[in-house]
Motif scaffolding. Structure first.
Motif, PDB file in Angstrom:
ATOM      1  N   ASP A   1       7.211  24.923  28.151  1.00 14.20           N
ATOM      2  CA  ASP A   1       7.362  23.504  27.814  1.00 14.20           C
ATOM      3  C   ASP A   1       6.029  22.973  27.326  1.00 14.20           C
ATOM      4  OD1 ASP A   1      10.165  22.885  28.635  1.00 14.20           O
ATOM      5  OD2 ASP A   1       9.424  23.630  30.550  1.00 14.20           O
ATOM      6  N   TYR A   2       6.107  21.909  26.526  1.00 16.83           N
ATOM      7  CA  TYR A   2       4.923  21.308  25.916  1.00 16.83           C
ATOM      8  C   TYR A   2       4.738  19.887  26.447  1.00 16.83           C
ATOM      9  CZ  TYR A   2       6.813  24.712  22.590  1.00 16.83           C
ATOM     10  OH  TYR A   2       7.366  25.832  22.004  1.00 16.83           O
ATOM     11  N   TYR A   3       3.620  19.654  27.123  1.00 11.60           N
ATOM     12  CA  TYR A   3       3.315  18.343  27.684  1.00 11.60           C
ATOM     13  C   TYR A   3       2.056  17.777  27.038  1.00 11.60           C
ATOM     14  CZ  TYR A   3       6.596  19.743  31.312  1.00 11.60           C
ATOM     15  OH  TYR A   3       7.715  20.152  31.976  1.00 11.60           O
ATOM     16  N   ASP A   4       1.881  16.480  27.213  1.00 11.77           N
ATOM     17  CA  ASP A   4       0.608  15.884  26.790  1.00 11.77           C
ATOM     18  C   ASP A   4      -0.469  16.362  27.764  1.00 11.77           C
ATOM     19  OD1 ASP A   4       0.797  14.297  29.122  1.00 11.77           O
ATOM     20  OD2 ASP A   4       1.472  12.540  28.030  1.00 11.77           O
ATOM     21  N   LYS A   5      -1.705  16.080  27.462  1.00 12.22           N
ATOM     22  CA  LYS A   5      -2.806  16.584  28.283  1.00 12.22           C
ATOM     23  C   LYS A   5      -2.784  16.059  29.722  1.00 12.22           C
ATOM     24  CE  LYS A   5      -5.262  19.494  25.925  1.00 12.22           C
ATOM     25  NZ  LYS A   5      -5.424  20.858  26.384  1.00 12.22           N
ATOM     26  N   SER A   6      -2.163  14.906  29.951  1.00 12.23           N
ATOM     27  CA  SER A   6      -2.093  14.361  31.305  1.00 12.23           C
ATOM     28  C   SER A   6      -0.914  14.943  32.093  1.00 12.23           C
ATOM     29  CB  SER A   6      -1.967  12.838  31.255  1.00 12.23           C
ATOM     30  OG  SER A   6      -0.712  12.470  30.700  1.00 12.23           O
ATOM     31  N   LEU A   7      -0.099  15.755  31.440  1.00 14.43           N
ATOM     32  CA  LEU A   7       1.105  16.341  32.052  1.00 14.43           C
ATOM     33  C   LEU A   7       2.094  15.274  32.513  1.00 14.43           C
ATOM     34  CD1 LEU A   7      -0.558  19.227  34.104  1.00 14.43           C
ATOM     35  CD2 LEU A   7       0.700  19.452  31.957  1.00 14.43           C
ATOM     36  N   GLU A   8       2.072  14.132  31.851  1.00 18.16           N
ATOM     37  CA  GLU A   8       2.968  13.025  32.225  1.00 18.16           C
ATOM     38  C   GLU A   8       4.092  12.802  31.224  1.00 18.16           C
ATOM     39  OE1 GLU A   8       0.652   9.559  33.091  1.00 18.16           O
ATOM     40  OE2 GLU A   8      -0.505  10.579  34.611  1.00 18.16           O
ATOM     41  N   GLY A   9       3.986  13.397  30.056  1.00 18.24           N
ATOM     42  CA  GLY A   9       5.013  13.229  29.033  1.00 18.24           C
ATOM     43  C   GLY A   9       4.977  14.393  28.070  1.00 18.24           C
ATOM     44  N   GLY A  10       5.852  14.344  27.095  1.00 16.93           N
ATOM     45  CA  GLY A  10       5.900  15.397  26.098  1.00 16.93           C
ATOM     46  C   GLY A  10       4.683  15.378  25.187  1.00 16.93           C
ATOM     47  N   SER A  11       4.379  16.536  24.623  1.00 18.38           N
ATOM     48  CA  SER A  11       3.254  16.642  23.690  1.00 18.38           C
ATOM     49  C   SER A  11       3.584  15.935  22.386  1.00 18.38           C
ATOM     50  CB  SER A  11       2.949  18.106  23.389  1.00 18.38           C
ATOM     51  OG  SER A  11       2.025  18.207  22.319  1.00 18.38           O
TER      52      SER A  11
ATOM     53  N   PRO B   1      -3.298  22.542  20.186  1.00 18.52           N
ATOM     54  CA  PRO B   1      -3.695  22.745  21.585  1.00 18.52           C
ATOM     55  C   PRO B   1      -4.628  21.664  22.110  1.00 18.52           C
ATOM     56  CG  PRO B   1      -4.766  24.353  20.172  1.00 18.52           C
ATOM     57  CD  PRO B   1      -3.797  23.598  19.309  1.00 18.52           C
ATOM     58  N   ASP B   2      -5.233  20.886  21.235  1.00 23.63           N
ATOM     59  CA  ASP B   2      -6.119  19.811  21.690  1.00 23.63           C
ATOM     60  C   ASP B   2      -5.348  18.640  22.304  1.00 23.63           C
ATOM     61  OD1 ASP B   2      -8.418  21.181  20.929  1.00 23.63           O
ATOM     62  OD2 ASP B   2      -8.403  20.299  18.912  1.00 23.63           O
ATOM     63  N   VAL B   3      -4.055  18.542  22.013  1.00 29.35           N
ATOM     64  CA  VAL B   3      -3.248  17.443  22.561  1.00 29.35           C
ATOM     65  C   VAL B   3      -2.074  17.959  23.393  1.00 29.35           C
ATOM     66  CG1 VAL B   3      -3.892  15.850  20.704  1.00 29.35           C
ATOM     67  CG2 VAL B   3      -1.793  17.217  20.487  1.00 29.35           C
TER      68      VAL B   3
END
Length: 109
Positions: free
Chosen positions: A78-88, A94-96
């Motif tokens: 799965d792909y999350y944003d860097k805060s692991l709170e939402g989708g990328s 890979p920076d985001v």
């Protein structure tokens, strides 16, 4: 579009094959199989290459299934944003993106 998918696939293969570029989550069901089983399952996930239309419709190498000791095993990236709170916002970057591979018993899905 093809370049974007190729980038996502390469990043996913790096995580799946070498456990680099993301996080690995092992469920309780997999842990309960014991250390030897876990090592074998991790090796099989790393070597997985049975990608086809049915399990990889977008060509991203983000899902697979295998058998171990009579158990059906799934793995999913799965792909999350860097805060692991939402989708990328962009799984190809890979920076985001925080990638997470989860390895689980099919019954835990």
């Amino acid at each position: 579009m093809e370049e974007r998918i190729a980038r996502i696939r390469a990043l996913n293969d790096q995580l799946r094959s070498f456990r680099l570029g993301g996080f690995v989550t092992i469920t309780q069901g997999i842990q309960g199989l014991g250390k030897t089983a876990l090592q074998e399952i991790l090796m099989r996930v790393a070597k997985f290459d049975s990608f086809e239309e049915g399990n990889d419709p977008y060509g991203e190498h983000d899902f697979g299934a295998l058998e171990y000791g009579g158990q059906r095993i799934f793995w999913k990236i799965d792909y999350y944003d860097k805060s692991l709170e939402g989708g990328s916002p962009n799984p190809a970057d890979p920076d985001v993106t925080s990638r997470v591979i989860t390895i689980m018993l099919a019954s835990e899905y």
